[in-house]
Design an enzyme around this catalytic site. Structure first.
Site, short mmCIF file in Angstrom:
data_model
loop_
_atom_site.label_atom_id
_atom_site.label_comp_id
_atom_site.label_asym_id
_atom_site.label_seq_id
_atom_site.Cartn_x
_atom_site.Cartn_y
_atom_site.Cartn_z
CE LYS A 104 -4.37 -1.64 0.63
NZ LYS A 104 -5.31 -1.29 -0.06
CG ASP A 127 -9.39 -2.74 6.42
OD1 ASP A 127 -10.25 -2.58 7.17
OD2 ASP A 127 -9.70 -3.18 5.08
#
Length: 399
Positions: free
Chosen positions: A75, A123
């Site tokens: 990410k 998340d």
């Protein structure tokens, strides 16, 4: 569960916008961006020959994103990249000329960035990347986290100076709340999922992910014949599948999307043939993949480029973490978080299912590519599952 792609878009050409987003020129631009990042380093491609032999395939290669840009996850390539691109574009519009990465820290760009706030729901890993990107340019970040995000992951985001906002409910609830608040306050949403009318910024996030595919293709002795990639909303799977389809064309590998059984929004979307939102159920240990609604742009790409969709269970994810920490033979140890090894878990489950194995043409000549999408982003949880700390796993592996 396992199904082949039978959607009407299967094997159709990517839409022009998606091909441009994930194409060779765009990926080269991401590489240029990374060359200006102080903490950039190519992540390793790890070969697991003993596991490959035991599994009856020719090779298994794992792209280990556990140390990417100091954030411990793939990410890191997406959110921060999108934030920096948006700042540079805003500077170009304000100053009326082309602004490149070399001017990122110039007074004019810094002044403009200081007036901007970037927001997202997460998340854990995407929010950390957005917060890092905002910190790098001097902007503000407001990160929305749902009830299931651990305090340790919240603290890892907050260390970049981000404002942390807790939201009751699921990841999808936090996406909706982040969008609502950002619209009220004039903030820029940098989401890794897309919805009608909001596609370009999630496209930039996915564009950032092409760097790991480009690196892997250079690192592999031969292109893979099979790829298994885990999915939450679908961004990483779509980026890998889309870029491989563009680069390799008719020689592209057989591509399988792997979902947690408890949050199988891509699997159910593929089964329905159109995007669906699934009901919230019992939480999954695969926390970074706990998403109940697919990204529309990711689905548009995967409906064309994915060959199959499957699910793995809780015990599959836990087992692969332990297996990577305690490898066969002389294979190196890999620290993989709860969601990191799900693609590899999918491979092993497909190999154990005669129907899936035959449908995917898996055999002795198969060269497998998977991505360890995260390291131990929650070290306490990792120790609880594996029984050793990440450092102890790597020390033992090196010995």
């Amino acid at each position: 569960m396992f199904i082949l792609n039978t959607t009407s878009d299967y094997r159709h050409q990517l839409e022009t916008a998606d091909a441009d987003t994930l194409g060779i020129a765009a990926a080269a631009g991401v590489e240029d961006h990374l060359r200006h990042r102080d903490d950039n380093a190519e992540t390793p491609l790890v070969s697991l020959p003993a596991l490959a032999a035991a599994s009856g395939v020719a090779a298994i290669h794992v792209k280990d994103e556990g140390k990417r840009l100091g954030l411990g996850s793939f990410k890191a390539l997406g959110g921060a990249y999108a934030v920096i691109r948006l700042v540079l574009e805003a500077a170009e519009a304000r100053l009326g000329r082309k602004i490149g990465m070399a001017e990122l820290h110039s007074p004019d760009v810094r002044k403009l960035a200081e007036a901007m706030t970037f927001a997202c729901a997460t998340d854990g890993n995407h929010g950390r990347s957005v917060a890092q990107g905002a910190s790098l340019v001097g902007a503000r970040a407001s990160i929305f986290v749902h009830a299931g995000v651990s305090d340790e992951r919240v603290a890892a985001i907050a260390r970049f100076g981000a404002e942390m906002i807790r939201v009751a409910g699921s990841y999808d609830d936090s996406v909706k709340e982040a969008t609502r608040v950002a619209k009220e306050r004039g903030w820029t949403i940098v989401s890794d999922t897309s919805w009608p009318g909001y596609e370009r910024i999630p496209g930039l996030v996915m564009q950032g992910y092409t760097a790991l595919v480009r690196e892997a293709l250079k690192q592999m002795p031969q292109p893979p014949t099979h790829v298994f990639i885990q999915s939450g909303v679908g961004g990483i799977a779509a980026a890998v599948a889309g870029h491989l389809a563009i680069v390799l064309g008719a020689q592209r590998p057989v591509f399988t999307v792997v979902d947690p059984a408890r949050a199988a929004c891509l699997f159910e979307t593929a089964r329905a043939g159109h995007p669906v939102t699934i009901a919230h159920g019992e939480p999954t240990v695969m926390a970074m993949l706990e998403c109940y609604e697919p990204s529309l742009v990711a689905w548009r790409i995967l409906s064309r480029t994915a060959d199959a969709f499957m699910t793995v269970d809780e015990e599959d994810a836990i087992s692969i973490m332990r297996q990577l920490a305690n490898p066969l033979g002389s294979d190196p140890a890999i620290v993989s978080g709860e969601s990191g090894g799900v693609g590899l878990a999918g491979l092993l489950k497909a190999l154990a299912d005669p129907d899936a194995k035959a449908a995917l043409s898996l055999g002795a000549d198969s060269r497998i590519f998977v991505v360890n999408t995260e390291g131990a982003t929650d070290p306490g949880r990792y120790h609880e599952i594996v029984g050793r700390s990440p450092d102890a796993v790597l020390t033992r592996g090196a010995a």
